[in-house]
Design a protein around this motif. Sequence first.
Motif, PDB file in Angstrom:
ATOM      1  N   GLU A 266      61.700 -24.428  30.447  1.00  0.00           N
ATOM      2  CA  GLU A 266      61.985 -23.031  30.770  1.00  0.00           C
ATOM      3  C   GLU A 266      61.367 -22.091  29.734  1.00  0.00           C
ATOM      4  O   GLU A 266      61.502 -22.311  28.525  1.00  0.00           O
ATOM      5  CB  GLU A 266      63.495 -22.792  30.801  1.00  0.00           C
ATOM      6  N   HIS A 267      60.726 -21.048  30.197  1.00  0.00           N
ATOM      7  CA  HIS A 267      60.201 -20.014  29.305  1.00  0.00           C
ATOM      8  C   HIS A 267      61.234 -18.885  29.233  1.00  0.00           C
ATOM      9  O   HIS A 267      60.991 -17.762  29.672  1.00  0.00           O
ATOM     10  CB  HIS A 267      58.852 -19.514  29.813  1.00  0.00           C
ATOM     11  N   GLU A 268      62.395 -19.232  28.685  1.00  0.00           N
ATOM     12  CA  GLU A 268      63.506 -18.289  28.545  1.00  0.00           C
ATOM     13  C   GLU A 268      63.817 -18.116  27.062  1.00  0.00           C
ATOM     14  O   GLU A 268      63.199 -18.756  26.206  1.00  0.00           O
ATOM     15  CB  GLU A 268      64.745 -18.805  29.286  1.00  0.00           C
TER      16      GLU A 268
ATOM     17  N   THR B  81      62.098 -28.213  23.706  1.00  0.00           N
ATOM     18  CA  THR B  81      62.027 -27.256  24.814  1.00  0.00           C
ATOM     19  C   THR B  81      60.912 -26.242  24.565  1.00  0.00           C
ATOM     20  O   THR B  81      60.310 -26.201  23.492  1.00  0.00           O
ATOM     21  CB  THR B  81      63.349 -26.465  24.987  1.00  0.00           C
TER      22      THR B  81
ATOM     23  N   LYS C   8      68.738 -15.837  28.206  1.00  0.00           N
ATOM     24  CA  LYS C   8      69.441 -16.586  29.248  1.00  0.00           C
ATOM     25  C   LYS C   8      70.516 -17.468  28.632  1.00  0.00           C
ATOM     26  O   LYS C   8      71.560 -17.709  29.245  1.00  0.00           O
ATOM     27  CB  LYS C   8      68.455 -17.447  30.038  1.00  0.00           C
TER      28      LYS C   8
END
Length: 334
Positions: free
Chosen positions: A146-148, A171, A216
Amino acid sequence: MKAIVTPGPRPVADPAALADVEAPEPELRPRDLLIEVRAVALNPVDFKVRLSRAPGDGAPDILGYDAAGIVTAVGPEASLFKVGDEVFYAGQINRPGSNAERQAVDERIVGPKPRSLDFAQAAALPLTSLTAWELLFDRMRAGVDEHETLLVVGGAGGVGSALIQIARARTRLRVVATASRPETRDWSFGLGAHAVIDHSGPLDEALIAAGERAPKYIASLTQTPRHFEALIRAVAPQGVIGVIDDLPPGPIDGLKSKSVGLAFESMFTRSVQGTPDMVRQHDILSGVAALVDAGRIRTTLTEVLGPISAETLREGHRRLESGTTIGKLALTGF
């Protein structure tokens, strides 16, 4: 065997708050390992339990929830380790702890000690790494691709120090840590944080001032009651706030309008509750050891205080109670 026990709730300045004693040898359960303790590390849970727990049934109350050592015996149903193996682990809060020459520990919550670390360096990692890993992947269910944004509240603390590194190693999350002193800012950047914001004021305002997008994932690792309202404002819609301390009293209605999840993490849940997936802690620690030996995670040990004794442990508890420590404190040998 030699051990350090607590007689019940006493202030750390009291010389009797922790005492050197001769304790009975541990008794092994079927899946236990008997471990010769070579080093222990300290966590806030040590002094919190010291201040809240009284010994039961007259037995010594041995604290300690981070250790590294050598397996000297195995229970009849143990199969993950053999005598002579070097291991590290965080133990179980409802069994005698690691502040003793020997400790019985269920093999399912024990990992192989990283080969590249000495015992003190290894002892600094288990509890914080397990807490960080479980919080990020098992409780908040963050995806590795995830690019959060992940906000780590308290980046220079024990769990924060582990979480920054694990998130960066496993991550694609953008990791934003919080700190308020130059030394804790530098420490967080040194562990791999992409950005560090000041947590002395409202965190939602600090994120906006830094040009960061709404996270997020928020890992609230310290002073959650103080920051909680700001965290509700800061979190992205459909995000998750993960907590390891306590919530403030009062409503949490602000979460509903954003469909935000609220997750709690207690590292002792699997071992105390005897969950069917208890062996996951062995797997996590094995993964942490592999990342350490690959050079992707480093120990968060900052100081070895001396030998494992009541006097040295009292000094460690005193420093932790001050709330100003960076990284982890360890003790080695008896």
